[in-house]
Structure formats: C-alpha cells, structure tokens
Design a protein around this motif. Structure first.
Motif, short mmCIF file in Angstrom:
data_model
loop_
_atom_site.label_atom_id
_atom_site.label_comp_id
_atom_site.label_asym_id
_atom_site.label_seq_id
_atom_site.Cartn_x
_atom_site.Cartn_y
_atom_site.Cartn_z
N ASP A 30 -79.90 29.88 -49.52
CA ASP A 30 -78.74 30.48 -50.27
C ASP A 30 -78.04 29.22 -50.33
OD1 ASP A 30 -79.58 32.96 -50.11
OD2 ASP A 30 -78.52 33.42 -48.40
N PHE A 31 -77.80 28.17 -49.38
CA PHE A 31 -77.01 27.09 -49.51
C PHE A 31 -77.31 26.19 -50.59
CE2 PHE A 31 -75.77 22.92 -48.13
CZ PHE A 31 -74.29 22.91 -48.22
N ILE A 32 -78.65 25.78 -50.68
CA ILE A 32 -79.18 24.86 -51.90
C ILE A 32 -79.25 25.41 -53.19
CG2 ILE A 32 -81.49 23.76 -52.67
CD1 ILE A 32 -80.07 22.50 -49.88
N ALA A 33 -79.30 26.80 -53.38
CA ALA A 33 -78.99 27.44 -54.59
C ALA A 33 -77.57 27.18 -55.29
CB ALA A 33 -79.39 28.93 -54.59
N ASP A 38 -78.67 17.57 -60.12
CA ASP A 38 -78.03 16.14 -59.75
C ASP A 38 -76.72 16.05 -58.83
OD1 ASP A 38 -76.54 17.36 -61.45
OD2 ASP A 38 -76.28 15.47 -63.02
N ALA A 39 -76.61 16.79 -57.81
CA ALA A 39 -75.18 17.02 -57.29
C ALA A 39 -75.46 15.76 -56.19
CB ALA A 39 -75.13 18.28 -56.48
N VAL A 40 -73.99 15.63 -55.78
CA VAL A 40 -73.88 14.62 -54.83
C VAL A 40 -73.09 15.09 -53.52
CG1 VAL A 40 -72.71 12.34 -53.91
CG2 VAL A 40 -73.75 12.48 -56.33
N TRP A 41 -73.47 15.21 -52.29
CA TRP A 41 -73.00 15.91 -51.32
C TRP A 41 -72.82 14.67 -50.02
CZ3 TRP A 41 -71.16 20.58 -50.17
CH2 TRP A 41 -71.08 21.13 -49.07
N VAL A 42 -71.55 14.86 -49.61
CA VAL A 42 -71.24 14.09 -48.48
C VAL A 42 -71.16 14.92 -47.23
CG1 VAL A 42 -69.77 12.07 -47.51
CG2 VAL A 42 -69.93 12.05 -49.96
N THR A 43 -71.66 14.72 -46.36
CA THR A 43 -71.86 15.63 -45.13
C THR A 43 -70.62 15.29 -44.27
OG1 THR A 43 -72.91 13.99 -43.69
CG2 THR A 43 -74.26 15.35 -45.15
N GLY A 45 -70.61 14.37 -41.29
CA GLY A 45 -70.70 13.07 -40.67
C GLY A 45 -70.76 11.75 -41.34
N GLY A 46 -70.24 12.10 -42.82
CA GLY A 46 -70.27 10.75 -43.58
C GLY A 46 -71.60 10.42 -44.35
N ILE A 47 -72.50 11.11 -44.57
CA ILE A 47 -73.69 10.78 -45.03
C ILE A 47 -73.71 11.14 -46.51
CG2 ILE A 47 -76.36 10.94 -45.07
CD1 ILE A 47 -76.05 11.76 -42.04
N ARG A 48 -74.22 10.23 -47.55
CA ARG A 48 -74.11 10.84 -48.85
C ARG A 48 -75.43 11.13 -48.98
NH1 ARG A 48 -72.30 6.18 -51.89
NH2 ARG A 48 -74.75 5.56 -51.95
N LEU A 49 -75.75 12.20 -49.75
CA LEU A 49 -77.06 12.76 -50.38
C LEU A 49 -77.06 13.14 -51.69
CD1 LEU A 49 -77.29 15.45 -47.37
CD2 LEU A 49 -78.44 13.19 -47.46
N THR A 50 -77.78 12.29 -52.50
CA THR A 50 -77.91 12.56 -54.03
C THR A 50 -78.91 13.22 -54.25
OG1 THR A 50 -76.61 10.30 -53.93
CG2 THR A 50 -77.78 10.93 -55.80
N GLY A 51 -78.64 14.17 -55.18
CA GLY A 51 -79.85 15.11 -55.77
C GLY A 51 -80.18 16.27 -54.96
N ARG A 52 -80.51 17.44 -55.58
CA ARG A 52 -80.75 18.55 -54.85
C ARG A 52 -81.95 18.48 -53.83
NH1 ARG A 52 -80.57 23.80 -58.10
NH2 ARG A 52 -81.79 22.73 -59.56
N ASP A 53 -82.93 17.77 -54.32
CA ASP A 53 -84.30 17.45 -53.44
C ASP A 53 -83.64 16.86 -52.07
OD1 ASP A 53 -85.71 18.85 -55.23
OD2 ASP A 53 -86.55 16.82 -55.78
N GLU A 54 -82.97 15.67 -52.18
CA GLU A 54 -82.53 15.19 -50.75
C GLU A 54 -81.52 15.88 -50.15
OE1 GLU A 54 -79.92 11.10 -50.32
OE2 GLU A 54 -81.61 11.02 -51.50
N ILE A 55 -80.72 16.76 -50.98
CA ILE A 55 -79.83 17.91 -49.82
C ILE A 55 -80.40 18.73 -49.39
CG2 ILE A 55 -77.84 19.34 -50.30
CD1 ILE A 55 -77.20 17.35 -52.82
N ASP A 56 -81.51 19.43 -49.85
CA ASP A 56 -82.38 20.16 -49.50
C ASP A 56 -83.01 19.82 -48.20
OD1 ASP A 56 -85.24 21.40 -49.10
OD2 ASP A 56 -84.32 22.94 -50.64
N ALA A 57 -83.65 18.67 -48.34
CA ALA A 57 -84.56 18.16 -47.18
C ALA A 57 -83.43 18.07 -45.84
CB ALA A 57 -85.09 16.65 -47.34
N PHE A 58 -82.27 17.45 -46.02
CA PHE A 58 -81.40 17.42 -45.12
C PHE A 58 -81.04 18.61 -44.58
CE2 PHE A 58 -76.92 17.22 -43.43
CZ PHE A 58 -77.26 16.15 -42.45
N THR A 59 -80.63 19.45 -45.12
CA THR A 59 -80.04 20.82 -44.95
C THR A 59 -81.19 21.64 -44.13
OG1 THR A 59 -78.69 21.02 -46.85
CG2 THR A 59 -79.24 22.96 -45.95
#
Length: 135
Positions: A30-33, A38-43, A45-59
């Motif tokens: 639900d979160f990844i949807a 091409d989104a950028v997410w800063v967690t 904890g200050g970690i920058r994640l670029t792209g849905r695939d990278e955000i998905d793996a971290f999440t």
C-alpha cells in the motif's frame, strides 16, 4: 477557493490518510503504491532513496510487524499548490501507541510531501522527513 481546489485538498487529505494507514498496518504494498516511478524519498533516518524500486527494497526491510504497536498519526498542516498538478504538503507526524496515546519523549516529525497528479491521481514525487532519529 474554487470547487476544484476544494476537491484537490480533500483528495490530498485522503492521500495522507492512506500514507498513515499503510504505515500503521505495516503494508509495504500500500505504501509503495503511493509513489511515482521516479520519486525521491528521504527517510526519518536521513537516507535518500531514489526511484520506486529503491524505495520498495528499503520499505520491505523496515516496514514490518517487528516495529511493534508504535506508529504515528499524520495531520496535514498546509497545502501549497505549485501549479495545478503539483502540491507541496506539510504534514505533522505524532508518534503514538496502538491505543492512540502520545509516546512521551519521542520527537514529532515535520514532513514535506511534494505530490504530483498523474492519470492515477496524486502520487509522491518527493518527500523529506524533518527529523533524524539515531540509528
């Protein structure tokens, strides 16, 4: 405010409620949807994640039942429409127990969501959490 803006603001409030629910329910799908490809997410904890695939793996590594009964409530504090299809949204995150009581001693978060409307509706283009927690 015109009817379209009123509807957009209501939809954005619903979007933020969906973010909160995905976190509370520990639902990576639900979160990844909620993200554009091409989104950028800063967690938090200050970690920058670029792209849905990278955000998905971290999440999928961190958004698990192991987090226990702690989650946060999310409240929209301000919406600025940068243009018709882009909104900057300030969100307050308050840490709570499963019963909704505030967790004393935990920092509140101030988040900036940049949302972009596409054919599927509003999606995260970028987000930054306003606090850094020790790892």
């Amino acid at each position: 405010m015109n009817a379209q803006r009123t509807a957009d603001i209501e939809t954005i409030h619903n979007f933020v409620a969906a973010v909160e629910a995905s976190q509370r329910n520990r639902s990576p799908d639900d979160f990844i949807a909620l993200f554009s490809p091409d989104a950028v997410w800063v967690t938090g904890g200050g970690i920058r994640l670029t792209g849905r695939d990278e955000i998905d793996a971290f999440t999928r590594r961190v958004l698990t039942p192991a987090l226990g009964d702690v989650h946060a409530t999310y409240k929209v504090e301000h919406v600025l429409f940068v243009d018709d299809d882009v909104a900057a949204v300030n969100v307050r995150a308050t840490p709570v127990h499963a019963d909704g009581t505030r967790i004393e001693g935990e920092l509140e978060g101030t988040k900036l969501y940049v949302l972009k409307r596409n054919a599927e509706g509003w999606k995260f283009a970028s987000s930054h959490n306003g606090f850094i927690q020790p790892q």
